[in-house]
Design a protein around this motif. Structure first.
Motif, PDB file in Angstrom:
ATOM      1  N   HIS A 167      19.053  14.373  -3.089  1.00  0.00           N
ATOM      2  CA  HIS A 167      20.346  14.478  -2.409  1.00  0.00           C
ATOM      3  C   HIS A 167      21.177  13.214  -2.675  1.00  0.00           C
ATOM      4  CE1 HIS A 167      18.750  17.995  -0.317  1.00  0.00           C
ATOM      5  NE2 HIS A 167      17.627  17.312  -0.262  1.00  0.00           N
ATOM      6  N   VAL A 175       0.865  -1.186   0.000  1.00  0.00           N
ATOM      7  CA  VAL A 175       0.000   0.000   0.000  1.00  0.00           C
ATOM      8  C   VAL A 175       0.899   1.233   0.000  1.00  0.00           C
ATOM      9  CG1 VAL A 175      -1.748   1.285   1.307  1.00  0.00           C
ATOM     10  CG2 VAL A 175      -1.766  -1.233   1.301  1.00  0.00           C
ATOM     11  N   GLY A 222      25.322   7.473   5.067  1.00  0.00           N
ATOM     12  CA  GLY A 222      24.860   6.680   3.928  1.00  0.00           C
ATOM     13  C   GLY A 222      24.446   5.259   4.276  1.00  0.00           C
ATOM     14  N   GLN A 226      24.255   7.068  -1.578  1.00  0.00           N
ATOM     15  CA  GLN A 226      25.224   6.008  -1.887  1.00  0.00           C
ATOM     16  C   GLN A 226      24.737   4.706  -1.275  1.00  0.00           C
ATOM     17  OE1 GLN A 226      27.815   8.393   0.260  1.00  0.00           O
ATOM     18  NE2 GLN A 226      28.183   6.969   1.920  1.00  0.00           N
ATOM     19  N   ARG A 261       9.357  11.630  -7.245  1.00  0.00           N
ATOM     20  CA  ARG A 261       7.979  11.591  -6.746  1.00  0.00           C
ATOM     21  C   ARG A 261       7.909  12.305  -5.408  1.00  0.00           C
ATOM     22  NH1 ARG A 261       6.954   7.398  -2.944  1.00  0.00           N
ATOM     23  NH2 ARG A 261       8.733   6.005  -2.676  1.00  0.00           N
ATOM     24  N   LEU A 314       9.811  -1.796   9.988  1.00  0.00           N
ATOM     25  CA  LEU A 314      11.223  -1.778   9.555  1.00  0.00           C
ATOM     26  C   LEU A 314      11.546  -0.555   8.708  1.00  0.00           C
ATOM     27  CD1 LEU A 314      11.108  -2.877   6.477  1.00  0.00           C
ATOM     28  CD2 LEU A 314      11.394  -5.102   7.480  1.00  0.00           C
ATOM     29  N   ALA A 336      -3.018   5.196  -1.983  1.00  0.00           N
ATOM     30  CA  ALA A 336      -3.845   4.747  -0.867  1.00  0.00           C
ATOM     31  C   ALA A 336      -3.019   4.904   0.405  1.00  0.00           C
ATOM     32  CB  ALA A 336      -4.253   3.297  -1.054  1.00  0.00           C
ATOM     33  N   MET A 379      19.614   2.928   3.413  1.00  0.00           N
ATOM     34  CA  MET A 379      19.175   1.930   2.421  1.00  0.00           C
ATOM     35  C   MET A 379      19.806   0.574   2.704  1.00  0.00           C
ATOM     36  SD  MET A 379      19.103   4.045  -1.143  1.00  0.00           S
ATOM     37  CE  MET A 379      20.868   4.204  -1.280  1.00  0.00           C
ATOM     38  N   ALA A 380      21.079   0.586   3.113  1.00  0.00           N
ATOM     39  CA  ALA A 380      21.761  -0.680   3.400  1.00  0.00           C
ATOM     40  C   ALA A 380      21.081  -1.386   4.572  1.00  0.00           C
ATOM     41  CB  ALA A 380      23.234  -0.424   3.707  1.00  0.00           C
ATOM     42  N   ARG A 402      18.939   8.114  -6.742  1.00  0.00           N
ATOM     43  CA  ARG A 402      17.926   7.384  -5.981  1.00  0.00           C
ATOM     44  C   ARG A 402      16.728   7.009  -6.848  1.00  0.00           C
ATOM     45  NH1 ARG A 402      16.063   6.246  -0.625  1.00  0.00           N
ATOM     46  NH2 ARG A 402      14.431   4.779  -1.164  1.00  0.00           N
TER      47      ARG A 402
END
Ligand SMILES: Cc1cc2nc3c(=O)[nH]c(=O)nc-3n(C[C@H](O)[C@H](O)[C@H](O)COP(=O)(O)OP(=O)(O)OC[C@H]3O[C@@H](n4cnc5c(N)ncnc54)[C@H](O)[C@@H]3O)c2cc1C
Length: 467
Positions: A54, A34, A329, A57, A46, A317, A137, A332-333, A114
């Protein structure tokens, strides 16, 4: 007779959400994602992902987790023009202790924009027939009791509300997550929460690299801030991304006036950092965007895994659990490694999602996954003026004295530099910095003399047009 698959709902369709969906589908679940935004059909910006303007990495610890979840993802990024930057071989960085040398590779970094990274992940994840996307949604509440979540209330694009029943609900709605509020709505107490705010502000612009630098490849350039030095948070990063572009992020601390115009941006890069190299490089690059600013850099962690009672069928999470200062950085990892941990716990203890205690086990595994990046970030950030109410503790000071000594040693000792880089890249645990041989090396200090300036090669200087 057809076997019914377990049903999961993932809230948020950014990196953490999509990778969690992939992780769950790989255990045999049917997953609905969702997402509040409409997700673009290409590598485009977006509204729900403002941080994409920005530097982003992806360290090798995260890249490897991504590849385990989505085999072929790194290949697709490379095919789209993303370089694989060996660390510290292709990094030119000024630490508070001096310039790093360009040592032989240990870890690596993928410097994709990104928007491209998310698009590649989106394509691979949504190609799975067991994963459905519900866009535009918004998740508004959990359903169930303090003992067990049974689903989620969502508000569709036409403003109608409905309930999605689920055997597992995963909240991956990022820094703005309402998980604590939703849990309170079920009658549960709030989690312990900690915030350490360096006060860093980011200002970023995209540039077209000089032709030759784009063709030949160019190292990542990084002027790290020095929390305890003069000019506290001032620093910058120049990162070569796909399509021959450079994304450049400049930072400043509390009280610094950040650049908002083109002229200010160039001046800040040349005059306000501890070295003008980024400003010099930008003189020959063509600006492609205006300056984008963000103050979203505080470290904020919710210790959900420590709550005395945790409902069945609910997991949090990504940034919703632990949002980190982007300077390091790691977000994402950590998201990728957490999704992998989710998959492994479900495989081990499921695969039925209603296995008693499963969500608590997953939440604890997520807590373990975020710990290293959290410790690294707050270990440095507590020293920024005003970062916490009480300032650094004695433990913070002792740990930081040791880490500082290691970083100083790393400027002139390749073995130590590689070990520190592996930990920074989240591909080795921080305990590997405490072995006897590391302690001895730190006591000895650098084996080579300090460098007098940025270690760019003659060819790189020529390609970028700097003397
Ligand atoms: C300025 C900046 C720079 C960064 N640089 C790096 C970097 O260099 N390296 C790195 O590893 N990490 C970096 N990060 C961190 C990284 O962006 C995040 O860790 C990463 O995006 C994973 O976050 P997430 O998926 O948990 O949340 P987000 O990316 O914030 O996504 C949350 C998603 O949930 C959706 N959503 C929100 N509320 C709802 C709702 N109620 N219902 C449905 N959908 C909802 C949003 O639209 C969004 O798509 C940076 C962050 C910032 C702010």
């Amino acid at each position: 007779m057809t076997e019914r698959k377990p049903v999961a709902v993932v809230l948020g369709g950014s990196l953490a959400g999509l990778l969690a969906a992939r992780a769950l589908a790989s255990t045999g679940a049917r997953v609905t994602v969702v997402e509040r935004d409409a997700l673009p059909s290409g590598p485009e910006p977006r509204r729900g992902l403002p941080q994409a303007r920005h530097v982003h990495q992806l360290w090798s610890g995260g890249a490897r987790a991504l590849e385990q979840l989505l085999p072929g993802a790194i290949g697709r990024l490379r095919a789209a023009g993303v370089s694989r930057v060996p660390m510290t071989t292709d990094m030119v960085a000024l630490s508070p202790h001096g310039w790093y040398r360009r040592w032989a590779e240990s870890a690596f970094m993928l410097p994709a924009s990104r928007d491209l990274l998310d698009w590649v992940v989106r394509q691979l994840v949504l190609a799975d027939g067991d994963i459905e996307l519900v866009e535009r949604a918004e998740a508004v509440a959990l359903t169930g009791t303090d003992a067990a979540v049974t689903g989620v209330r969502i508000r569709d694009r036409d403003n109608a509300e409905r309930t999605l029943p689920a055997g597992l609900v995963v909240d991956a709605t990022g820094r703005g997550s309402r998980a604590s509020h939703w849990l309170a709505g079920l009658g549960l107490p709030g989690p312990e929460r900690r915030e350490v705010d360096s006060g860093l502000v980011y200002a970023s612009r995209l540039f077209r690299a000089p032709d030759q630098a784009a063709r030949d490849g160019f190292p990542v350039v990084n002027i790290e801030p020095d929390p305890r030095g003069t000019g506290t948070g001032r620093g910058g990063a120049l990162m070569p991304v796909e399509d021959g572009k450079w994304i450049v992020t400049l930072f400043g601390g509390r009280g610094d006036e950040m650049p908002t115009t083109a002229d200010d941006f160039a001046r800040y890069a040349r005059e306000e950092l501890r070295h003008p190299i980024i400003g010099e490089l930008l003189a020959n690059a063509e600006p492609l965007t205006e300056v984008a600013l963000t103050r979203t850099t505080a470290n904020r962690r919710h210790f959900f895994e420590r709550m005395p009672v945790w409902p069945e069928n609910f997991v949090v999470l990504g940034d919703a659990v632990c949002a980190l200062n982007p300077l390091y950085g790691h977000g994402m990892a950590v998201s990728a490694q957490s999704a992998l941990a989710l998959r492994d716990v479900v495989r081990r203890q499921g695969p039925a999602l209603d296995t008693p205690g499963l969500s608590r086990h997953i939440q604890k595994a997520v807590g373990r996954t975020v710990r290293a990046a959290w410790d690294l970030a707050i270990g440095a950030d507590v020293f920024y003026p005003g970062a916490t109410e009480t300032g650094p503790t004695l433990r913070d000071r002792l740990l930081s004295a040791y880490v500082d000594r290691l970083l100083y040693t790393a400027t002139g000792n390749g073995r130590i530099a590689r070990r520190v880089t592996d930990v920074t890249a989240l591909q080795r645990g921080a305990e590997s910095l405490l072995t006897p041989s590391m302690l001895v090396a730190a006591a000895v200090g650098p084996l080579k003399p300090p460098l007098g300036g940025p270690p760019l090669t003659v060819e790189e200087r020529k390609a970028a047009g700097v003397s």
